[in-house]
Write a protein that holds these residues in place. Structure first.
Motif, PDB file in Angstrom:
ATOM      1  N   PRO A   1       0.826  -1.198   0.000  1.00 15.35           N
ATOM      2  CA  PRO A   1       0.000   0.000   0.000  1.00 15.35           C
ATOM      3  C   PRO A   1       0.865   1.255   0.000  1.00 15.35           C
ATOM      4  O   PRO A   1       1.872   1.322   0.698  1.00 15.35           O
ATOM      5  CB  PRO A   1      -0.812  -0.111   1.286  1.00 15.35           C
ATOM      6  N   VAL A   2       0.476   2.214  -0.795  1.00 17.33           N
ATOM      7  CA  VAL A   2       1.212   3.462  -0.881  1.00 17.33           C
ATOM      8  C   VAL A   2       0.794   4.334   0.292  1.00 17.33           C
ATOM      9  O   VAL A   2      -0.389   4.511   0.552  1.00 17.33           O
ATOM     10  CB  VAL A   2       0.917   4.177  -2.217  1.00 17.33           C
ATOM     11  N   GLU A   3       1.775   4.838   1.004  1.00 23.19           N
ATOM     12  CA  GLU A   3       1.488   5.668   2.169  1.00 23.19           C
ATOM     13  C   GLU A   3       1.831   7.104   1.830  1.00 23.19           C
ATOM     14  O   GLU A   3       2.905   7.398   1.316  1.00 23.19           O
ATOM     15  CB  GLU A   3       2.320   5.180   3.353  1.00 23.19           C
ATOM     16  N   GLY A   4       0.920   8.000   2.107  1.00 25.35           N
ATOM     17  CA  GLY A   4       1.113   9.406   1.795  1.00 25.35           C
ATOM     18  C   GLY A   4       2.028  10.105   2.789  1.00 25.35           C
ATOM     19  O   GLY A   4       2.370   9.572   3.851  1.00 25.35           O
ATOM     20  N   MET A   5       2.420  11.318   2.442  1.00 22.28           N
ATOM     21  CA  MET A   5       3.317  12.094   3.288  1.00 22.28           C
ATOM     22  C   MET A   5       2.670  12.430   4.620  1.00 22.28           C
ATOM     23  O   MET A   5       3.341  12.476   5.648  1.00 22.28           O
ATOM     24  CB  MET A   5       3.735  13.390   2.575  1.00 22.28           C
TER      25      MET A   5
ATOM     26  N   ARG B   1       2.845  11.772  10.399  1.00 22.89           N
ATOM     27  CA  ARG B   1       2.119  11.448  11.624  1.00 22.89           C
ATOM     28  C   ARG B   1       2.835  10.344  12.389  1.00 22.89           C
ATOM     29  O   ARG B   1       2.987  10.404  13.603  1.00 22.89           O
ATOM     30  CB  ARG B   1       0.693  11.019  11.294  1.00 22.89           C
ATOM     31  N   ARG B   2       3.309   9.324  11.666  1.00 19.39           N
ATOM     32  CA  ARG B   2       4.025   8.232  12.335  1.00 19.39           C
ATOM     33  C   ARG B   2       5.350   8.726  12.937  1.00 19.39           C
ATOM     34  O   ARG B   2       5.734   8.318  14.032  1.00 19.39           O
ATOM     35  CB  ARG B   2       4.298   7.102  11.355  1.00 19.39           C
ATOM     36  N   GLU B   3       6.050   9.600  12.212  1.00 18.19           N
ATOM     37  CA  GLU B   3       7.313  10.132  12.733  1.00 18.19           C
ATOM     38  C   GLU B   3       7.069  10.963  13.991  1.00 18.19           C
ATOM     39  O   GLU B   3       7.810  10.865  14.966  1.00 18.19           O
ATOM     40  CB  GLU B   3       8.000  10.981  11.662  1.00 18.19           C
ATOM     41  N   ARG B   4       6.013  11.801  13.968  1.00 18.93           N
ATOM     42  CA  ARG B   4       5.673  12.615  15.127  1.00 18.93           C
ATOM     43  C   ARG B   4       5.300  11.740  16.319  1.00 18.93           C
ATOM     44  O   ARG B   4       5.723  11.986  17.442  1.00 18.93           O
ATOM     45  CB  ARG B   4       4.507  13.539  14.778  1.00 18.93           C
ATOM     46  N   HIS B   5       4.536  10.705  16.038  1.00 21.56           N
ATOM     47  CA  HIS B   5       4.126   9.779  17.095  1.00 21.56           C
ATOM     48  C   HIS B   5       5.344   9.118  17.730  1.00 21.56           C
ATOM     49  O   HIS B   5       5.462   9.027  18.954  1.00 21.56           O
ATOM     50  CB  HIS B   5       3.185   8.727  16.511  1.00 21.56           C
ATOM     51  N   ALA B   6       6.275   8.678  16.894  1.00 20.41           N
ATOM     52  CA  ALA B   6       7.488   8.032  17.406  1.00 20.41           C
ATOM     53  C   ALA B   6       8.332   9.019  18.213  1.00 20.41           C
ATOM     54  O   ALA B   6       8.891   8.658  19.259  1.00 20.41           O
ATOM     55  CB  ALA B   6       8.300   7.459  16.247  1.00 20.41           C
TER      56      ALA B   6
END
Length: 146
Positions: A76-80, A85-90
């Motif tokens: 699945p292609v994941e958008g920016m 959001r994942r980087e901020r969460h981490a």
């Protein structure tokens, strides 16, 4: 007369407003178009055939520049937005796991306080003058259980 897709409006128009022109809004126009295209494609799916493979080198567009589409599993292609959001969460959890206060996380990562708080579980609050919780049997044996 502007109406949605309700049948009652369509049936009432000739009786109450015989000279009125029916107009659909943009949302329902697009919805009707999408449904019509979906039905058309579903009906004519059997008419589609697999494209013939052109192996001639005369046509540079026909030469494949990589493995066949069947060989590569689709991911699945994941958008920016999702990536950020994942980087901020981490980043929030990395600081939170180091017991950094929410206010410091907010200032460090330049986030809204609500945004940082929604990414962290609530910490149990204890009054600073309250005595420390008594040791339980589980907490005294924790070293041996792990």
């Amino acid at each position: 007369m502007c109406r949605d897709r309700a049948r009652a409006y369509a049936e009432a128009r000739p009786h109450r407003l015989p000279d009125a022109t029916q107009v659909a809004d943009r949302y329902h126009l697009w919805k009707n178009l999408c449904e019509a295209v979906k039905e058309c494609v579903a009906q004519h799916r059997t008419c589609l055939t697999a494209p013939a493979e052109d192996t001639s080198t005369d046509n540079p567009a026909a030469v494949k520049a990589g493995p066949a589409a069947d060989d590569v599993p689709e991911e699945p292609v994941e958008g920016m937005r999702a990536i950020k959001r994942r980087e901020r969460h981490a980043a929030v959890h990395a600081l939170y796991d180091k017991s950094v206060q929410i206010e410091v996380i907010v200032k460090t990562l330049r986030l809204d306080r609500k945004a940082a708080a929604t990414r962290t579980p609530p910490r149990p609050r204890r009054h600073p003058l309250a005595p420390a919780p008594a040791a339980t049997a589980r907490s005294t044996l924790r070293e041996h259980l792990i």
